[in-house]
Write a protein that holds these residues in place. Structure first.
Motif: not given
Length: 481
Positions: A400-421
């Motif tokens: 679990p610690r090696s994998i980070y899940s990112l939603s495409y929809e979240d990336l579209l909604d708030d690119p700044t916050m998601q890229i920071r994460k």
């Protein structure tokens, strides 16, 4: 001439060393033999010896001044060697000496498109479709219906229909069907667009020699062999000069967008959709263990893993990536997470997700060159998505610690916050230029190459809604959004 003919036959059979010997024998008799120089250049390209390829192909162009193929090959060699400016020079020169050749227009137009010069690409393709028609005419129209102004679209319908009557090759007709579908979509004729999409997919599906259900034992075997014992066994202590990072998941979930955003960062580079794991590492392991994948992952010794790491690092060097973090964005690498973890225990793995309907439609409405059933059937894709989800659920439970899940929809909604994460997961600080990805001129050679030249918009998340009812005809057990 007999020696040259035999050398080309060996090259066609991929017997590279034997072909090389014969081409060099021809050159001993005549150092200015263009076909022999061209043959050696092609061999070097296959061996990924790009500097040598450039040397031979330059000489081949000199002694074969009326042939275009050596020029196209030279441009490819410059691109692979990391010299796109030289490739551009070669392709623009080619067009000056072959102004009525559709292939010359297509090659230069694709270069412009891959490197973000959209207007140049459109103008080049527009001139190209006025040349005598060939196989590439369909591909130029396919690109034009996506990048040209909407006002131009009606003018493409007639030449596309003419190509349907002229082409006997169903593979080329598939490209025309996709082009017609995309043209109709942009003209808001969604029912007609769906009919063409359906025709394109069903025609391409005929070329698939297997079905997705045949893959279930393979995915079951991955989970069985990459179990808790596999992950809990001690890992090698690995030191690399870079942090291997993998963007993976289902196709059409935003990997190109995320990659282009990340590589604007001063510490992050990319080797694109590299198949080095499946093409080089896995075959080595299979040969060494005399067993298929993933059975070959059992009893991975330090020496075996060291050799695999060396193969991967060599690939990074070939791509001339020197940054602290090196991305490999091949979506299908989700199958290789077990091997990735054993090779690079500190690797960062970014798993992209997207709503099923949007993903399925994006796959169904785009032309993939590979004849895989899940690329050209909604029901086949649904089954593949289930295998993917089950496999990722398994790996996330293991590491679990090696994998980070990112939603495409979240990336579209708030690119700044998601890229920071994401950057935080990659041990990198935020840099604002990551949000200026659409202004860059990095090469993009995926289906999203024109989309990532534009600022983020919300259209990709809702395009499928025009076809919701029509999709249900092909996918009765449709997932919810």
């Amino acid at each position: 001439m007999l020696l040259l003919k035999r050398a080309n036959e060996l090259l066609a059979d991929n017997q590279l060393r034997e072909a090389e010997f014969m081409f060099k024998a021809v050159l001993k008799e005549n150092q200015k033999n263009g076909p022999a120089l061209f043959g050696l250049g092609r061999i070097c390209m296959r061996l990924e010896e790009y500097d040598s390829a450039i040397y031979y192909l330059k000489r081949a162009c000199e002694y074969l001044p009326k042939m275009l193929d050596p020029l196209f090959a030279l441009a490819d060699a410059f691109i692979e060697a990391g010299s796109p400016v030289d490739a551009k020079t070669v392709l623009e020169y080619t067009l000056t000496v072959a102004q009525h050749n559709s292939q010359a227009h297509y090659q230069l137009g694709q270069f412009y498109l891959d490197h973000g010069f959209i207007d140049n690409a459109r103008r080049t393709f527009e001139k190209g479709i006025t040349c005598p028609k060939g196989a590439v005419t369909a591909f130029m129209l396919y690109e034009l219906v996506q990048i040209a102004p909407k006002a131009n679209l009606d003018g493409y319908l007639t030449p596309l229909h003419e190509l349907l009557n002229e082409y006997d090759n169903n593979r080329l007709k598939v490209v025309v069907y996709y082009a017609l579908a995309k043209c109709c979509h942009r003209l808001d004729d969604f029912n007609q667009a769906f009919d063409y999409f359906k025709l394109a997919n069903s025609t391409q599906l005929e070329y698939c020699d297997f079905r997705t259900e045949y893959m279930q034992p393979f995915f079951d075997s991955i989970k069985a062999h990459c179990n808790s014992d596999f992950f809990q066994s001690p890992n090698d202590k690995v030191k690399t000069t870079f942090v291997p990072t993998f963007i993976l998941g289902l196709p059409r979930t935003g990997s190109t967008l995320l990659e282009q955003m990340l590589i604007q960062h001063s510490n992050i580079g990319s080797m694109g959709e590299s198949t080095v794991i499946s093409d080089k590492l896995v075959p080595f392991l299979m040969h060494r263990s005399e067993s298929a994948f993933p059975e070959c992952l059992q009893n991975l010794t330090t020496s075996v893993l060291d050799h695999c790491r060396a193969l991967y690092i060599d690939e990074v060097k070939k791509h001339r990536v020197g940054e602290q973090t090196v991305i490999n964005k091949l979506p299908a690498n989700f199958q290789n997470i077990g091997l990735i973890y054993k090779l690079f225990p500190e690797a960062r793995i970014i798993h992209l997700t997207r709503s099923f309907n949007a993903t399925a439609w994006s796959v169904f409405s785009n032309h993939f060159a590979e004849n895989e059933p899940y690329f050209c059937s909604l029901s086949e894709f649904q089954l593949y998505a289930q295998y993917h989800d089950d496999t990722m659920h398994h790996f996330k439970a293991m590491v679990p610690r090696s994998i980070y899940s990112l939603s495409y929809e979240d990336l579209l909604d708030d690119p700044t916050m998601q890229i920071r994460k994401v950057l935080n997961f990659m041990y990198q600080d935020f840099q604002p230029q990551c949000l200026e990805f659409h202004k860059a001129r990095h090469k993009v050679h995926t289906l999203s190459k024109s989309q990532v030249r534009q600022p983020i918009n919300q259209a990709p998340r809702s395009n499928w809604r025009h076809y919701e009812k029509l999709m249900s005809q092909l996918l009765p057990a449709q997932n919810t959004e």
